[in-house]
Design an enzyme around this catalytic site. Sequence first.
Site, short mmCIF file in Angstrom:
data_model
loop_
_atom_site.label_atom_id
_atom_site.label_comp_id
_atom_site.label_asym_id
_atom_site.label_seq_id
_atom_site.Cartn_x
_atom_site.Cartn_y
_atom_site.Cartn_z
N GLY A 49 -26.21 13.86 -35.50
CA GLY A 49 -26.84 12.61 -35.93
C GLY A 49 -27.13 12.68 -37.41
O GLY A 49 -27.17 13.77 -37.99
N CYS A 76 -25.03 20.51 -33.75
CA CYS A 76 -25.54 20.08 -35.06
C CYS A 76 -26.97 19.54 -34.93
O CYS A 76 -27.88 20.29 -34.66
CB CYS A 76 -24.57 19.06 -35.68
SG CYS A 76 -24.88 18.81 -37.43
N TYR A 77 -27.17 18.23 -35.09
CA TYR A 77 -28.53 17.66 -34.90
C TYR A 77 -29.07 18.06 -33.53
O TYR A 77 -30.26 18.36 -33.38
CB TYR A 77 -28.46 16.14 -35.01
CG TYR A 77 -29.81 15.45 -34.96
CD1 TYR A 77 -30.55 15.23 -36.12
CD2 TYR A 77 -30.34 15.02 -33.74
CE1 TYR A 77 -31.78 14.59 -36.07
CE2 TYR A 77 -31.59 14.39 -33.68
CZ TYR A 77 -32.30 14.17 -34.84
OH TYR A 77 -33.52 13.55 -34.79
N HIS A 163 -19.19 21.82 -35.45
CA HIS A 163 -18.71 20.77 -34.55
C HIS A 163 -17.50 21.23 -33.73
O HIS A 163 -16.38 21.15 -34.23
CB HIS A 163 -18.35 19.51 -35.35
CG HIS A 163 -19.55 18.83 -35.90
ND1 HIS A 163 -20.24 17.86 -35.21
CD2 HIS A 163 -20.23 19.01 -37.06
CE1 HIS A 163 -21.28 17.46 -35.93
NE2 HIS A 163 -21.29 18.14 -37.06
N GLU A 165 -16.09 19.70 -31.41
CA GLU A 165 -15.27 18.55 -31.03
C GLU A 165 -14.24 18.18 -32.10
O GLU A 165 -13.32 17.42 -31.85
CB GLU A 165 -16.15 17.34 -30.71
CG GLU A 165 -16.86 16.68 -31.90
CD GLU A 165 -18.14 17.39 -32.33
OE1 GLU A 165 -18.34 18.57 -31.96
OE2 GLU A 165 -18.94 16.79 -33.07
N GLY A 219 -0.21 -6.47 -23.47
CA GLY A 219 -0.75 -5.21 -23.97
C GLY A 219 -1.04 -4.24 -22.84
O GLY A 219 -0.98 -4.59 -21.66
N VAL A 220 -1.39 -3.02 -23.23
CA VAL A 220 -1.53 -1.95 -22.24
C VAL A 220 -2.77 -2.14 -21.37
O VAL A 220 -2.74 -1.88 -20.17
CB VAL A 220 -1.50 -0.55 -22.91
CG1 VAL A 220 -2.62 -0.37 -23.91
CG2 VAL A 220 -1.53 0.57 -21.88
N ASP A 221 -3.88 -2.63 -21.95
CA ASP A 221 -5.12 -2.69 -21.17
C ASP A 221 -5.00 -3.67 -19.99
O ASP A 221 -5.30 -3.30 -18.85
CB ASP A 221 -6.31 -3.10 -22.06
CG ASP A 221 -6.56 -2.08 -23.16
OD1 ASP A 221 -6.05 -0.94 -23.04
OD2 ASP A 221 -7.24 -2.41 -24.14
N LYS A 360 -9.08 4.78 -24.49
CA LYS A 360 -7.70 4.28 -24.63
C LYS A 360 -6.66 5.31 -24.17
O LYS A 360 -5.69 4.96 -23.50
CB LYS A 360 -7.45 3.91 -26.09
CG LYS A 360 -6.20 3.10 -26.32
CD LYS A 360 -6.48 1.67 -26.04
CE LYS A 360 -5.30 0.77 -26.31
NZ LYS A 360 -5.66 -0.64 -26.13
#
Length: 504
Positions: A49, A76-77, A163, A165, A219-221, A360
């Site tokens: 954060g 982190c935070y 991090h 990630e 579209g894909v969605d 996605k």
Amino acid sequence: MVVDFGGQYSQLIARRVRECRVYSELIPHTTPLADIQAMQPGGIILSGGPRSVNQPGAPSLDPEIFTLGIPVLGICYGLQLLAKLKGGRVERAGQAEYGGRTLTVCRAEGLFAGLPPESPCWMSHGDSVVELPTGFTVTGTSPNMPVAAMENQELGLYGVQFHPEVRHTAFGMDILKNFLYSICDIPPTWTPVSIIEEAVERIREQVGDEQVVCGLSGGVDSAVAALLVYKAVGEQLTCIFVDHGLNRMNEAAQVEDTFRRHFHVPLVHVRAQDRFVGKLAGVTDPEQKRRIIGEEFIRTFEEESHKLGKSRFLVQGTIYPDVIESGTDSAAVIKSHHNVGGLPDDVDFELVEPLRLLFKDEVRAVGEELGLPESIVWRQPFPGPGLAIRIVGEVTRERLEILRKADAVLLDEVRRAGLYRQLWQSFAVLAAIRSVGVMGDERTYAYPIILRAVTSDDAMTADWARLPYDLLERISQRIINEVPGVNRVALDISSKPPSTIEWE
Ligand code: XMP
């Protein structure tokens, strides 16, 4: 469960956890403890954060969370908050650290099982833990950073200053997997197949034996949402494809082919080109174009769904980032991103949203698993108002035809060059000016086409793509030769901000 303290990587943490095939949700740090408990998470990750834990009013959480017997990993935070709430001390570091550092692990076990003694990690922080809480030990250090990682194994509490990630942390995914699989004991069972099974079950439960309609956009969605519902309730579903005539070359035919012929999904193909182009006559203002198209779309869709008789349910392709972002304050309206295909709040349908919890990349993985063609699964984002907002000035049949042909050439060459998937978007824009050229011995006075290709992660920011010169040359030559009405090709080399991706 990922608790969000407003860090720039919070969503990324939730995605990475899912890449480890473990289902995860991102929740605000203000979520009451009782709600967190009710969700029965197998593990809790506290995100980074922008604030300092020592600032008055800094985001915090109920320290009881550390006593639930659920393993916690602070990042982190999150690490600093864990340290502070457990009685340690956090202070502003002499100098903020941003960028690559070397992580030295004290013991290659537990959270750091399988890690080499030293590896690259990604730091981005101003504060540091200067005094450990009682019962904690240091498990990792980095230059100038005595506490790069700490833990209290007995209590199941872990923290890392860097991090995991972020891809620059070489063993970040290993660290997350160690946390999830060994420490939290969660099996990696979240796969496209399991996502489909769960979605199908939930849709059947919600819909029962009622009728459902779904708007397809190409579209894909919307395609994946429709196929999931079809898999769940078969011909109770009817898809409606409102063809507003503002799509790219062959897109409408592809929707027909895929849904009607390949999957045998009941499909109403509404050929409404004339209606839309008629309404757009004389309109040059981009926002007015969006409004007209949005309204016309809703009206057409409602008319068609009424013709079908009473449907109680409407399928929407809402995905998880929309759900997360709709909870935050929106910034100034730069463009009203009216999602054509999205309907107003006051429709008398109940919504079926099978992708509501998916990112996605998961939607794409599910699409592939369901057998959707690559051209739909990996289609670059395309705005709801379609080519209308890529034609600067008035949208006419003639100008649509010019843009559609030029755009098809560009996409064909980008695909041949193997760049289609690397680019966030690549398309042609038709300008509202004309210039002089010479073709054969004739003077021409025709439109320029502008090429727009960008790289981006989320469309919030974007950079112009450095397309190879020989590719640009081929595109330019082909457009000028193959598309009547065009005598010049220009390249847009602006980034976002301060420009935007689309021209309108
Ligand atoms: P901009 O042009 O604002 O676009 O940088 C960011 C992303 O949004 C898409 N876009 C739209 N999508 N309706 C949509 O559904 C719209 O009116 C619209 N305008 C822009 C754009 O293609 C890009 O991916």
